[in-house]
Design a protein around this motif. Structure first.
Motif, PDB file in Angstrom:
ATOM      1  N   MET A   1       0.843  -1.175   0.000  1.00  0.00           N
ATOM      2  CA  MET A   1       0.000   0.000   0.000  1.00  0.00           C
ATOM      3  C   MET A   1       0.896   1.247   0.000  1.00  0.00           C
ATOM      4  O   MET A   1       1.876   1.321   0.717  1.00  0.00           O
ATOM      5  CB  MET A   1      -0.899  -0.018   1.236  1.00  0.00           C
ATOM      6  CG  MET A   1      -1.620   1.271   1.438  1.00  0.00           C
ATOM      7  SD  MET A   1      -2.641   1.429   2.940  1.00  0.00           S
ATOM      8  CE  MET A   1      -2.181   0.133   3.989  1.00  0.00           C
ATOM      9  N   PHE A   2       0.499   2.234  -0.818  1.00  0.00           N
ATOM     10  CA  PHE A   2       1.227   3.495  -0.886  1.00  0.00           C
ATOM     11  C   PHE A   2       0.990   4.287   0.387  1.00  0.00           C
ATOM     12  O   PHE A   2      -0.129   4.435   0.854  1.00  0.00           O
ATOM     13  CB  PHE A   2       0.740   4.309  -2.096  1.00  0.00           C
ATOM     14  CG  PHE A   2       1.106   5.762  -2.043  1.00  0.00           C
ATOM     15  CD1 PHE A   2       2.337   6.187  -2.485  1.00  0.00           C
ATOM     16  CD2 PHE A   2       0.221   6.703  -1.532  1.00  0.00           C
ATOM     17  CE1 PHE A   2       2.676   7.530  -2.432  1.00  0.00           C
ATOM     18  CE2 PHE A   2       0.543   8.041  -1.474  1.00  0.00           C
ATOM     19  CZ  PHE A   2       1.782   8.453  -1.928  1.00  0.00           C
ATOM     20  N   SER A   3       2.070   4.791   0.971  1.00  0.00           N
ATOM     21  CA  SER A   3       1.943   5.722   2.081  1.00  0.00           C
ATOM     22  C   SER A   3       3.149   6.651   2.073  1.00  0.00           C
ATOM     23  O   SER A   3       4.193   6.337   1.502  1.00  0.00           O
ATOM     24  CB  SER A   3       1.840   4.984   3.423  1.00  0.00           C
ATOM     25  OG  SER A   3       3.055   4.333   3.728  1.00  0.00           O
ATOM     26  N   HIS A   4       2.965   7.792   2.690  1.00  0.00           N
ATOM     27  CA  HIS A   4       4.041   8.779   2.781  1.00  0.00           C
ATOM     28  C   HIS A   4       3.990   9.386   4.171  1.00  0.00           C
ATOM     29  O   HIS A   4       2.984   9.974   4.559  1.00  0.00           O
ATOM     30  CB  HIS A   4       3.876   9.867   1.709  1.00  0.00           C
ATOM     31  CG  HIS A   4       4.903  10.942   1.799  1.00  0.00           C
ATOM     32  ND1 HIS A   4       6.193  10.769   1.364  1.00  0.00           N
ATOM     33  CD2 HIS A   4       4.834  12.201   2.292  1.00  0.00           C
ATOM     34  CE1 HIS A   4       6.876  11.887   1.578  1.00  0.00           C
ATOM     35  NE2 HIS A   4       6.072  12.766   2.144  1.00  0.00           N
ATOM     36  N   ARG A   5       5.074   9.232   4.913  1.00  0.00           N
ATOM     37  CA  ARG A   5       5.137   9.757   6.272  1.00  0.00           C
ATOM     38  C   ARG A   5       5.459  11.244   6.223  1.00  0.00           C
ATOM     39  O   ARG A   5       6.417  11.665   5.603  1.00  0.00           O
ATOM     40  CB  ARG A   5       6.191   9.007   7.080  1.00  0.00           C
ATOM     41  CG  ARG A   5       6.208   9.496   8.502  1.00  0.00           C
ATOM     42  CD  ARG A   5       6.402   8.442   9.556  1.00  0.00           C
ATOM     43  NE  ARG A   5       5.576   7.267   9.574  1.00  0.00           N
ATOM     44  CZ  ARG A   5       4.440   7.156  10.273  1.00  0.00           C
ATOM     45  NH1 ARG A   5       3.961   8.174  10.938  1.00  0.00           N
ATOM     46  NH2 ARG A   5       3.784   6.022  10.294  1.00  0.00           N
ATOM     47  N   ILE A   6       4.620  12.059   6.890  1.00  0.00           N
ATOM     48  CA  ILE A   6       4.824  13.503   6.990  1.00  0.00           C
ATOM     49  C   ILE A   6       5.719  13.806   8.191  1.00  0.00           C
ATOM     50  O   ILE A   6       6.629  14.615   8.114  1.00  0.00           O
ATOM     51  CB  ILE A   6       3.474  14.240   7.126  1.00  0.00           C
ATOM     52  CG1 ILE A   6       2.572  13.958   5.904  1.00  0.00           C
ATOM     53  CG2 ILE A   6       3.685  15.733   7.332  1.00  0.00           C
ATOM     54  CD1 ILE A   6       3.120  14.424   4.574  1.00  0.00           C
ATOM     55  N   ASP A   7       5.435  13.152   9.310  1.00  0.00           N
ATOM     56  CA  ASP A   7       6.250  13.266  10.515  1.00  0.00           C
ATOM     57  C   ASP A   7       6.005  12.016  11.352  1.00  0.00           C
ATOM     58  O   ASP A   7       5.395  11.057  10.861  1.00  0.00           O
ATOM     59  CB  ASP A   7       5.962  14.568  11.284  1.00  0.00           C
ATOM     60  CG  ASP A   7       4.519  14.719  11.723  1.00  0.00           C
ATOM     61  OD1 ASP A   7       3.867  13.694  12.037  1.00  0.00           O
ATOM     62  OD2 ASP A   7       4.026  15.859  11.772  1.00  0.00           O
ATOM     63  N   GLU A   8       6.446  12.006  12.594  1.00  0.00           N
ATOM     64  CA  GLU A   8       6.335  10.790  13.415  1.00  0.00           C
ATOM     65  C   GLU A   8       4.882  10.403  13.712  1.00  0.00           C
ATOM     66  O   GLU A   8       4.602   9.256  14.025  1.00  0.00           O
ATOM     67  CB  GLU A   8       7.134  10.928  14.721  1.00  0.00           C
ATOM     68  CG  GLU A   8       6.644  11.982  15.692  1.00  0.00           C
ATOM     69  CD  GLU A   8       7.054  13.409  15.333  1.00  0.00           C
ATOM     70  OE1 GLU A   8       6.454  14.343  15.897  1.00  0.00           O
ATOM     71  OE2 GLU A   8       7.939  13.611  14.467  1.00  0.00           O
ATOM     72  N   LYS A   9       3.939  11.331  13.587  1.00  0.00           N
ATOM     73  CA  LYS A   9       2.542  11.038  13.884  1.00  0.00           C
ATOM     74  C   LYS A   9       1.641  11.002  12.644  1.00  0.00           C
ATOM     75  O   LYS A   9       0.663  10.275  12.603  1.00  0.00           O
ATOM     76  CB  LYS A   9       1.979  12.083  14.854  1.00  0.00           C
ATOM     77  CG  LYS A   9       2.592  12.058  16.230  1.00  0.00           C
ATOM     78  CD  LYS A   9       1.991  13.177  17.070  1.00  0.00           C
ATOM     79  CE  LYS A   9       1.924  12.861  18.514  1.00  0.00           C
ATOM     80  NZ  LYS A   9       0.988  11.864  18.934  1.00  0.00           N
ATOM     81  N   VAL A  10       1.978  11.819  11.637  1.00  0.00           N
ATOM     82  CA  VAL A  10       1.086  12.037  10.490  1.00  0.00           C
ATOM     83  C   VAL A  10       1.594  11.279   9.267  1.00  0.00           C
ATOM     84  O   VAL A  10       2.777  11.345   8.930  1.00  0.00           O
ATOM     85  CB  VAL A  10       0.968  13.538  10.170  1.00  0.00           C
ATOM     86  CG1 VAL A  10       0.050  13.767   8.977  1.00  0.00           C
ATOM     87  CG2 VAL A  10       0.481  14.311  11.391  1.00  0.00           C
TER      88      VAL A  10
END
Length: 189
Positions: free
Chosen positions: A1-10
């Protein structure tokens, strides 16, 4: 699944059909908050509505690369952002978003949209991005303003939402403007 981490929570996550119930619950939880601004946020929003959103997103992603992502905070769905009106000939797209009332004012949408702007300019090679906001939605309008988009005009009575016609504030950003000042977005915890 595609995902992209913005920061440690988002994290931005491409939805899949296993998330139908979670998408429905997130929208239903904030339905009253979304109704004045989102034409799709109606009393009859259902799990079928969430399923159609996910299926359309997955089909668009497979066919054109266009997508909507879910905004997740600590794994919980709290909103969505993505792009539409994807025009490869004119190298342009429109960005859209929504966020749960509980997560407003924390800079989450700004950071997520910033990542999307960078992706669309740097990876997709687009030249122009546009964000349309109801003129009365001050919080929504703050996002393009924070990201350096320029107010290009007002389109009168362009959408029928929550039983009334609303005007749009039209914001645009060119690739060259972004490259001149890419650090526009405010970072918040």
């Amino acid at each position: 699944m595609f995902s992209h981490r913005i920061d440690e929570k988002v994290e931005l996550v491409l939805p899949d059909l296993s998330m139908v119930g979670s998408v429905y619950a997130a929208v239903h939880r904030d339905l009253e908050h979304l109704q004045p601004w989102m034409p799709w946020a109606t009393e009859d929003y259902s799990e079928d509505s969430a399923r159609e959103f996910i299926q359309r997103t997955l089909q668009d992603y497979a066919e054109t690369g266009r997508f909507d992502t879910l905004i997740c905070v600590d794994g919980e769905i709290v909103g969505s952002t993505g792009f539409h009106n994807y025009d490869l000939v004119n190298r342009s797209a429109h960005i859209g978003y929504w966020i749960s009332r509980e997560f407003e004012g924390k800079g989450i949408v700004s950071r997520c949209c910033r990542a999307l702007v960078e992706y669309l300019f740097d990876v997709r090679g687009l030249n122009r991005l546009q964000i349309n906001c109801n003129v009365q939605n001050v919080r929504s309008r703050a996002i393009p303003e924070r990201l350096g988009f320029k107010l290009e005009g007002i389109h009168r009575q362009v959408e029928f939402v929550d039983g009334q016609f609303g005007d749009w504030a039209i914001y645009g950003l060119l690739r060259e403007e972004w490259k001149e000042n890419p650090n526009t977005a405010v970072t918040r915890a």
